[in-house]
Design an enzyme around this catalytic site. Structure first.
Site, PDB file in Angstrom:
ATOM      1  N   CYS A   1       0.828  -1.215   0.000  1.00 56.70           N
ATOM      2  CA  CYS A   1       0.000   0.000   0.000  1.00 56.70           C
ATOM      3  C   CYS A   1       0.858   1.259   0.000  1.00 56.70           C
ATOM      4  O   CYS A   1       1.144   1.850   1.050  1.00 56.70           O
ATOM      5  CB  CYS A   1      -0.968   0.030   1.168  1.00 56.70           C
ATOM      6  SG  CYS A   1      -2.172   1.379   1.001  1.00 56.70           S
TER       7      CYS A   1
ATOM      8  N   CYS B   1      -5.916   2.562  -4.143  1.00 61.12           N
ATOM      9  CA  CYS B   1      -5.332   3.165  -2.951  1.00 61.12           C
ATOM     10  C   CYS B   1      -6.244   4.300  -2.493  1.00 61.12           C
ATOM     11  O   CYS B   1      -6.177   5.409  -3.035  1.00 61.12           O
ATOM     12  CB  CYS B   1      -3.935   3.687  -3.273  1.00 61.12           C
ATOM     13  SG  CYS B   1      -3.024   4.221  -1.811  1.00 61.12           S
TER      14      CYS B   1
END
Length: 417
Positions: free
Chosen positions: A170, A349
């Site tokens: 991430c 994201c």
């Protein structure tokens, strides 16, 4: 228990899945949804399963930590056999996995999804000071609540947020922690008394240019110093100083930064049993065809998730799209049929730029935008309340009740030519 010195009897399964994180559970559920008679084994020693995307929200005071974790026995598909031990090695020629206790599993097909290793020890002094002296990280379940406690207690001083070299799990998470912290300080009237720095080992704010203007707006709004080309190499908790290697046109030098709060994202790497095996690419990651997710040299091996060497962002959203691709292609390979499904590199994201608004970055290979919704519903290049509602209210439920159970809503694979 150490591995036995004598060979153990071989037990064979149709499919062995290494890893019971988001990738391993999702692909097992997707396979069993299509072929309920498959004999599938899952290899993972963890006793609990975590919804890791929620840890940013824990660090921002939005979620309690407890809602992000469940017993592993509750999420393993009941038709699968669970070996609660680590995988020690893989022999793709013999078609075997050797477990950490010496047992051997044969497979017709193998799915490698062990996740990645967060290398806390790569930063000098970090492990000794985590969870104290203001040093924290949302990359660990037990530390995310400490992040929130530090955000709440900090009234003035210096807050430093770091990002290591790519690839990491991430890529937006280092910024998410920073934006949520700044938003809290702004709402409490403290932001003017806190100097905030973002020390990024890379050279850009975000790797997909379309989303950068929205992020830069918040960098300016919160008065954040951006320091690119700065890689955290050491932390001294008692003296509250961090040391960075700084790269520029003159080479590399080291500088120290004092802090009152330090949010650290350490370097990340592939598990050793992959990196040192014939399954790895030159960088140590699982060497997969980026479209089919089949290994480039061993056709009986497939992979997905964070250990993969494909160029997509390492996110749970990527796994949501990868799982049905692996399931369809693996089953086709069992029938000696052409592989029908294609993964186009999707990753998502949700960049939490303030409490109540998110920039929902969705993109595939090469930074190509792959929005789920039409622009008139949600413009992902701008901060929106709809994206926050999805992240805070809907995605956790979908994770536990859809993705981990083989329900593939909005995740239909592309078809190969």
């Amino acid at each position: 228990m150490p591995p036995s010195s004598s060979p153990q009897p071989l037990r064979h399964h149709d499919v062995v899945v290494i890893g019971a994180g988001a990738a391993g559970i999702a692909v097992t559920a997707s396979l069993l949804k299509r072929r309920g008679d498959l004999d599938i084994a899952i290899v993972d020693p963890a006793e609990t399963h975590s919804y890791q995307p929620g840890w940013t929200m824990v660090g921002g005071g939005v979620f309690p930590a407890a809602v992000t974790r469940r017993p592993m026995a509750d999420v393993i598909p009941h038709k699968a056999s669970w070996y609660a031990v680590d995988a020690a090695s893989i022999d793709p020629v013999a078609g075997e996995v050797v477990l950490g206790d010496g047992r051997r599993l044969g497979y017709t097909r193998l799915v490698v999804a062990p996740g990645l290793v967060i290398d806390w020890g790569a930063i000098e002094g970090l492990e000794q000071t985590l969870g104290q002296h203001g040093v924290t990280s949302n990359y660990r379940f037990d530390l995310a609540p400490y992040t929130w406690s530090q955000v709440q207690s900090l009234e003035r001083g210096r807050a430093v947020f770091t990002q290591p070299p790519m690839p990491i799990k991430c890529a937006g998470a280092p910024q998410k922690a920073m934006y949520l912290s700044c938003d809290h300080w702004r709402r409490q009237g403290r932001l003017g008394d806190i100097d905030v720095s973002f020390c990024n080992a890379g050279q850009v704010l975000f790797g997909v240019p379309d989303y950068v203007p929205a992020l830069e707006h918040y960098i300016e709004r919160y008065g954040i110093e951006t320091a690119f080309g700065q890689r955290l190499v050491a932390v001294d908790g008692p003296s509250r100083t961090a040391r960075f290697a700084v790269s520029d046109e003159n080479g590399e030098q080291e500088v120290e930064r004092p802090f009152d709060m330090l949010h650290v994202v350490p370097p990340q790497k592939a598990p050793a049993f992959i990196a040192t095996s014939s399954l790895a690419n030159e960088a140590g990651w699982l060497d997969l065809d980026p479209e089919t997710l089949q290994h480039v040299r061993y056709p009986a091996v497939f992979g997905l998730g964070d250990a993969s060497g494909t160029a997509n962002a390492k996110t749970a959203a990527a796994v949501r799209k990868q799982a049905p691709v692996v399931a369809e292609n693996l089953l086709a390979s069992l029938g000696e049929m052409p592989l029908p499904a294609a993964y186009l590199g999707y990753g998502s994201c949700p960049l939490t730029v303030e409490r109540g608004r998110i920039v929902l970055a969705e993109f595939g290979y090469g930074g190509t935008l792959q929005p789920t919704f039409p622009r008139w519903v949600n413009d992902g290049t701008q901060a929106s309340r709809l994206a926050w509602w999805l992240k805070a209210k809907q995605l956790p439920w979908l994770y536990w009740n859809a993705m981990l159970k083989g329900h593939e809503w909005l995740a239909r694979p592309a078809r190969r030519d």
